[in-house]
Design a protein around this motif. Sequence first.
Motif, PDB file in Angstrom:
ATOM      1  N   LYS A 161       0.840  -1.204   0.000  1.00 38.70           N
ATOM      2  CA  LYS A 161       0.000   0.000   0.000  1.00 38.70           C
ATOM      3  C   LYS A 161       0.873   1.251   0.000  1.00 38.70           C
ATOM      4  CE  LYS A 161      -3.805   2.211   2.502  1.00 38.70           C
ATOM      5  NZ  LYS A 161      -4.740   2.109   3.663  1.00 38.70           N
ATOM      6  N   MET A 162       1.930   1.240   0.809  1.00 39.01           N
ATOM      7  CA  MET A 162       2.833   2.391   0.848  1.00 39.01           C
ATOM      8  C   MET A 162       3.622   2.514  -0.456  1.00 39.01           C
ATOM      9  SD  MET A 162       4.325   2.510   4.744  1.00 39.01           S
ATOM     10  CE  MET A 162       4.915   0.823   4.758  1.00 39.01           C
ATOM     11  N   SER A 164       2.816   1.536  -3.364  1.00 36.53           N
ATOM     12  CA  SER A 164       1.970   1.853  -4.525  1.00 36.53           C
ATOM     13  C   SER A 164       1.767   3.355  -4.711  1.00 36.53           C
ATOM     14  CB  SER A 164       0.602   1.160  -4.393  1.00 36.53           C
ATOM     15  OG  SER A 164      -0.130   1.682  -3.294  1.00 36.53           O
ATOM     16  N   VAL A 165       2.147   4.155  -3.717  1.00 37.36           N
ATOM     17  CA  VAL A 165       2.085   5.608  -3.872  1.00 37.36           C
ATOM     18  C   VAL A 165       3.104   6.059  -4.916  1.00 37.36           C
ATOM     19  CG1 VAL A 165       2.347   7.823  -2.694  1.00 37.36           C
ATOM     20  CG2 VAL A 165       1.294   5.878  -1.493  1.00 37.36           C
ATOM     21  N   PHE A 166       4.275   5.379  -4.950  1.00 43.08           N
ATOM     22  CA  PHE A 166       5.316   5.672  -5.930  1.00 43.08           C
ATOM     23  C   PHE A 166       5.752   4.363  -6.597  1.00 43.08           C
ATOM     24  CE2 PHE A 166       5.810   8.971  -2.631  1.00 43.08           C
ATOM     25  CZ  PHE A 166       5.558  10.104  -3.406  1.00 43.08           C
ATOM     26  N   THR A 201      -1.469   1.367 -11.048  1.00 45.35           N
ATOM     27  CA  THR A 201      -2.622   1.660 -10.196  1.00 45.35           C
ATOM     28  C   THR A 201      -2.934   0.413  -9.381  1.00 45.35           C
ATOM     29  OG1 THR A 201      -4.925   2.451 -10.170  1.00 45.35           O
ATOM     30  CG2 THR A 201      -4.317   0.931 -11.941  1.00 45.35           C
ATOM     31  N   THR A 202      -3.905   0.496  -8.499  1.00 39.43           N
ATOM     32  CA  THR A 202      -4.375  -0.693  -7.785  1.00 39.43           C
ATOM     33  C   THR A 202      -5.690  -1.138  -8.405  1.00 39.43           C
ATOM     34  OG1 THR A 202      -5.682   0.526  -6.148  1.00 39.43           O
ATOM     35  CG2 THR A 202      -3.338   0.160  -5.659  1.00 39.43           C
ATOM     36  N   SER A 205      -8.587   1.039  -7.116  1.00 37.20           N
ATOM     37  CA  SER A 205      -8.669   2.372  -7.732  1.00 37.20           C
ATOM     38  C   SER A 205      -9.232   2.276  -9.145  1.00 37.20           C
ATOM     39  CB  SER A 205      -7.282   3.016  -7.770  1.00 37.20           C
ATOM     40  OG  SER A 205      -6.795   3.210  -6.473  1.00 37.20           O
ATOM     41  N   TYR A 233      -2.398  -5.262  -5.837  1.00 42.07           N
ATOM     42  CA  TYR A 233      -1.181  -4.476  -6.031  1.00 42.07           C
ATOM     43  C   TYR A 233      -0.287  -4.973  -7.171  1.00 42.07           C
ATOM     44  CZ  TYR A 233      -2.405  -2.501  -1.497  1.00 42.07           C
ATOM     45  OH  TYR A 233      -3.071  -1.876  -0.463  1.00 42.07           O
TER      46      TYR A 233
END
Length: 462
Positions: A161-162, A164-166, A201-202, A205, A233
């Motif tokens: 999750k963290m 996937s921000v970058f 993306t996930t 989303s 992910y």
Amino acid sequence: VFNRGKIVDTPPMNAFLRYGADQNKQPVATVFDFSKQEGILHLAEKCSGSGDCRKSHLSGGTMCPSFMATRSERDTTRARANMLRHYYTGKTYGSTNGSSASEAEVKNILDLCLSCKGCKSECPSSVDVGKMKAEFTQEYYDRHGVPFRSRLVGNFSSQMKMASVFPQAYNFLFRTTPLRRLVNRIVGFHPDRSMPLLHSTTLRSWYKKYRQSRPLQPDHRNVVLFCDEFTNYNDVQLGQKAVLLLERLGYNVLLMDHHESGRTWLSKGMVRKAKEVAIRNTTLFKQQLDDATPIIGIEPSAILTLRDEYPELVPAAMHADAKRIAAQAFLFEEWFAAEITAGRISATSFAGREAAVRVHGHCHQKSLSSVQHIVAALSVVPGFQVTEIPSGCCGMAGAFGYEKEHYDVSMQIGELVLFPAVRQMDDTMIVAASGTSCRHQIKDGTGKKAMHTAEILYDALA
């Protein structure tokens, strides 16, 4: 003459008993519910030593992958069950004749158990060593703490999750060979093992945007797609194709706001963490899911957690709810094959194409379901010739194949049947594998890409 030293002065039949008449039995507290087996010791004692776990890869089946590779008795299912029996006999009745095993000995003998669940279905006594290994490991962590690498693997969902921000930064790190090898060494993974990459993306989303442009159809049947942590992910394109496939076939695909499956916690023996997840998901599904809506899972190890472990993790007051949810949880191929049988999915939805498809089944799928559901689902495509590869475990088994001390055994297991079978396939043939670990192992071991059933079916739509 032929039995020198074997014919002896037999001691009385009431000597050398495992339990003494005057011993006070002490119950063993467990996180898992072992009531059906009358406790963890009784489950270990179910092993009769028949040696069915001493199979070779030539005889088929999954149990026991590490023994098939090493051919060492210490790596058999019965060796692990025996050591667990010694250990829990000592805890339950006190040390008997000095035969109680130490926790260090048990930890050592369980090291190469891949928790494949093959023993649960293939052992004549259904001795579930994977469940006992997870319970023992939790007990061991309670006394000695959780190692950094185990905590890292268990916390996979939060890390992804963290990251996937970058995603570009994460992918650059693990696409660059020197950097990947360095990071692998730091965390205790083998430097030669590649790492799963992130999508841009996930799945969640993407689904929110998709649903805005494609509202639910009131005349379509509803299905819930279990958005597991791996598909959300890493295997996002697979999840997208599964959604698009089912919607093209006339179904409304729903994504609920559930939690991760808990599989990563279980795989590293953090049973209490998995129990928390099981309670949260069971509560949510109980509140928001009606009895008629199936929960379909793409990743076998994740969706089968709902069926296999959740009913034995939640408190007694939630057993009925967990069992109801377990009955509604289906592997993608299970559900798809049933819909074909019911006449709701037919060959007319797919374009005819001559192709040979070879199927490798996920271990949990083999133990708790059947690979024949994959064969049935793919056989709906006109022209597909679908056969099963007679392989056992792929050797990856979640994080097992990543770990530096297990990498060589992991690859040895793959080389028994799976890798040679895939290498013999030409470029026109399709490799089908449901498990994300299985597909990763095939890629690392053969350089070939394996596909999930949902991807293959989506690509074959008319």
